[in-house]
Design an enzyme around this catalytic site. Sequence first.
Site, PDB file in Angstrom:
ATOM      1  N   LYS A 112      24.513  60.818  44.349  1.00 36.87           N
ATOM      2  CA  LYS A 112      25.948  61.120  44.464  1.00 36.87           C
ATOM      3  C   LYS A 112      26.464  60.915  45.876  1.00 36.87           C
ATOM      4  O   LYS A 112      27.627  60.553  46.056  1.00 36.87           O
ATOM      5  CB  LYS A 112      26.248  62.529  43.963  1.00 36.87           C
ATOM      6  CG  LYS A 112      25.989  62.644  42.470  1.00 36.87           C
ATOM      7  CD  LYS A 112      26.894  63.611  41.766  1.00 36.87           C
ATOM      8  CE  LYS A 112      26.726  63.423  40.272  1.00 36.87           C
ATOM      9  NZ  LYS A 112      27.354  64.431  39.471  1.00 36.87           N
ATOM     10  N   LYS A 193      21.555  56.030  33.491  1.00 35.90           N
ATOM     11  CA  LYS A 193      21.937  56.970  32.421  1.00 35.90           C
ATOM     12  C   LYS A 193      23.447  56.926  32.179  1.00 35.90           C
ATOM     13  O   LYS A 193      24.222  56.681  33.115  1.00 35.90           O
ATOM     14  CB  LYS A 193      21.456  58.389  32.737  1.00 35.90           C
ATOM     15  CG  LYS A 193      22.273  59.121  33.758  1.00 35.90           C
ATOM     16  CD  LYS A 193      22.107  60.638  33.662  1.00 35.90           C
ATOM     17  CE  LYS A 193      23.144  61.281  34.564  1.00 35.90           C
ATOM     18  NZ  LYS A 193      23.771  62.477  34.103  1.00 35.90           N
ATOM     19  N   LYS A 196      29.400  60.360  33.510  1.00 36.55           N
ATOM     20  CA  LYS A 196      30.845  60.404  33.773  1.00 36.55           C
ATOM     21  C   LYS A 196      31.158  59.701  35.074  1.00 36.55           C
ATOM     22  O   LYS A 196      32.228  59.169  35.267  1.00 36.55           O
ATOM     23  CB  LYS A 196      31.302  61.852  33.924  1.00 36.55           C
ATOM     24  CG  LYS A 196      31.158  62.664  32.696  1.00 36.55           C
ATOM     25  CD  LYS A 196      31.508  64.113  33.036  1.00 36.55           C
ATOM     26  CE  LYS A 196      30.639  65.060  32.269  1.00 36.55           C
ATOM     27  NZ  LYS A 196      30.550  66.378  32.870  1.00 36.55           N
TER      28      LYS A 196
HETATM   29  P1  ATP Z   1      27.610  63.149  36.162  1.00 36.75           P
HETATM   30  O1  ATP Z   1      27.008  61.902  35.665  1.00 36.75           O
HETATM   31  O2  ATP Z   1      28.944  63.002  36.784  1.00 36.75           O
HETATM   32  O3  ATP Z   1      26.646  63.965  36.970  1.00 36.75           O
HETATM   33  P2  ATP Z   1      27.077  64.070  33.616  1.00 36.75           P
HETATM   34  O4  ATP Z   1      27.644  63.097  32.679  1.00 36.75           O
HETATM   35  O5  ATP Z   1      25.623  64.046  33.939  1.00 36.75           O
HETATM   36  O6  ATP Z   1      27.918  64.022  34.926  1.00 36.75           O
HETATM   37  P3  ATP Z   1      27.013  66.954  33.503  1.00 36.75           P
HETATM   38  O7  ATP Z   1      28.113  67.904  33.348  1.00 36.75           O
HETATM   39  O8  ATP Z   1      26.448  66.849  34.872  1.00 36.75           O
HETATM   40  O9  ATP Z   1      27.429  65.507  33.050  1.00 36.75           O
HETATM   41  O10 ATP Z   1      25.855  67.282  32.467  1.00 36.75           O
HETATM   42  C1  ATP Z   1      25.972  68.132  31.366  1.00 36.75           C
HETATM   43  C2  ATP Z   1      24.709  68.067  30.521  1.00 36.75           C
HETATM   44  O11 ATP Z   1      24.595  66.780  29.899  1.00 36.75           O
HETATM   45  C3  ATP Z   1      23.418  68.245  31.336  1.00 36.75           C
HETATM   46  O12 ATP Z   1      22.549  69.088  30.616  1.00 36.75           O
HETATM   47  C4  ATP Z   1      22.854  66.865  31.445  1.00 36.75           C
HETATM   48  O13 ATP Z   1      21.447  66.869  31.554  1.00 36.75           O
HETATM   49  C5  ATP Z   1      23.296  66.241  30.126  1.00 36.75           C
HETATM   50  N1  ATP Z   1      23.423  64.792  30.239  1.00 36.75           N
HETATM   51  C6  ATP Z   1      24.271  64.135  31.067  1.00 36.75           C
HETATM   52  N2  ATP Z   1      24.139  62.800  30.917  1.00 36.75           N
HETATM   53  C7  ATP Z   1      23.185  62.606  29.970  1.00 36.75           C
HETATM   54  C8  ATP Z   1      22.606  61.440  29.366  1.00 36.75           C
HETATM   55  N3  ATP Z   1      23.000  60.231  29.708  1.00 36.75           N
HETATM   56  N4  ATP Z   1      21.671  61.615  28.411  1.00 36.75           N
HETATM   57  C9  ATP Z   1      21.284  62.855  28.047  1.00 36.75           C
HETATM   58  N5  ATP Z   1      21.779  63.994  28.578  1.00 36.75           N
HETATM   59  C10 ATP Z   1      22.715  63.888  29.524  1.00 36.75           C
END
Ligand code: ATP
Length: 327
Positions: A112, A193, A196
């Site tokens: 990040k 992965k 967002k």
């Molecule tokens: P960012 O990518 O901006 O960090 P994010 O999409 O990872 O955001 P979070 O709010 O940080 O979203 O994560 C919420 C939950 O979703 C966490 O438990 C995280 O492990 C899970 N998660 C996020 N992205 C994935 C993914 N691509 N596959 C599986 N689980 C995910």
Amino acid sequence: MTRVFSGIQPTGEQHLGNFLGATRNWAKMQHETDAFFCVVDLHAITIRHDDRAAVRDGSVRLAQMLMAVGLDPEVCTLFVQSHVREHAELSWIMQCNVSYGELSRMTQFKDKSDQHDFISAGLFTYPALQAADILLYDTDEVPVGDDQRQHIEITRDIAERFNYHYGETFVLPEAVIPAAGARVMDLQQPTSKMSKSLDSPKGTVGLLDEPKQIEKKIKSAVTDNDGTVRFEVAEKPGISNLLSILGAATDRDPASLADEYEQYGPLKTDTAAAVIELLEPVQARYRELEADPAETARLLKLGADKAREIANSTMERVRTNVGLLTD
Ligand code: ATP
Ligand code: LTN
């Protein structure tokens, strides 16, 4: 009863990775455990937002999405992190019990901090706030996607060290990572992965995407030229991702699903259909909940009241054990 805690940031729109890796499992776990789910708005401000309404409105929308996914505020405790002030207080104490070296090894910080010009100290100490979230509730299990493993490990390390120096205070939590869907990859960049913050609209399936958009995104997913359907994550990341998504959506094993396909086209068609079917009821419930933000605010307040009671009593124990003057 097993105590469960997990958090999710109110930034950006919820995507298929969040659902398959985390929130869908939360909805299942709430019935078997004493579960706390938190909209972590204080985590969201570690990245600066120009639009102040983004986090505030995002918290309401995320809470509604969590309910649409199946969280029932009558069954679990659903609340917003900043409504329970103890998170910020314990976070400071956690910062004083984690080392600079440990924080420097966090891969999420490295990723990040590369994406932003202004790197806040809060982005660096983010795991201390996450540890506070978890430890405040005497949490046994933390259901998260695979990317959060390192953060749960550091939480355990901090708790263990704290207990050793200041006497038994915290429960050591365990990460609970789903067998299927723990790491949904971006459809356009299948070695990253789905996220967002990747800013890959064509590679990210939003939970509120129209069926036609979902179909288009999945049908144009990046694959390879090899032409055989096999589940091999390193060699065939795009195809393996589609098999994982189809497997998670239909409760099937991705490797055995591979035997049923000879061509990429039908795999994409079936994956798109399965995702559309999976998300349809979530979208319908979200539309209903969206119409009544006042009801959402009422439910969040009830959740915060319940969470605060536990957070309060943990903080009293922490203040005493750490050696602060209590009255
Ligand atoms: P960012 O990518 O901006 O960090 P994010 O999409 O990872 O955001 P979070 O709010 O940080 O979203 O994560 C919420 C939950 O979703 C966490 O438990 C995280 O492990 C899970 N998660 C996020 N992205 C994935 C993914 N691509 N596959 C599986 N689980 C995910
Ligand atoms: N860091 C997590 C969100 C998060 C969390 C938590 C998850 C904040 N506090 C406590 C589990 C438990 C993320 O980026 N997904």
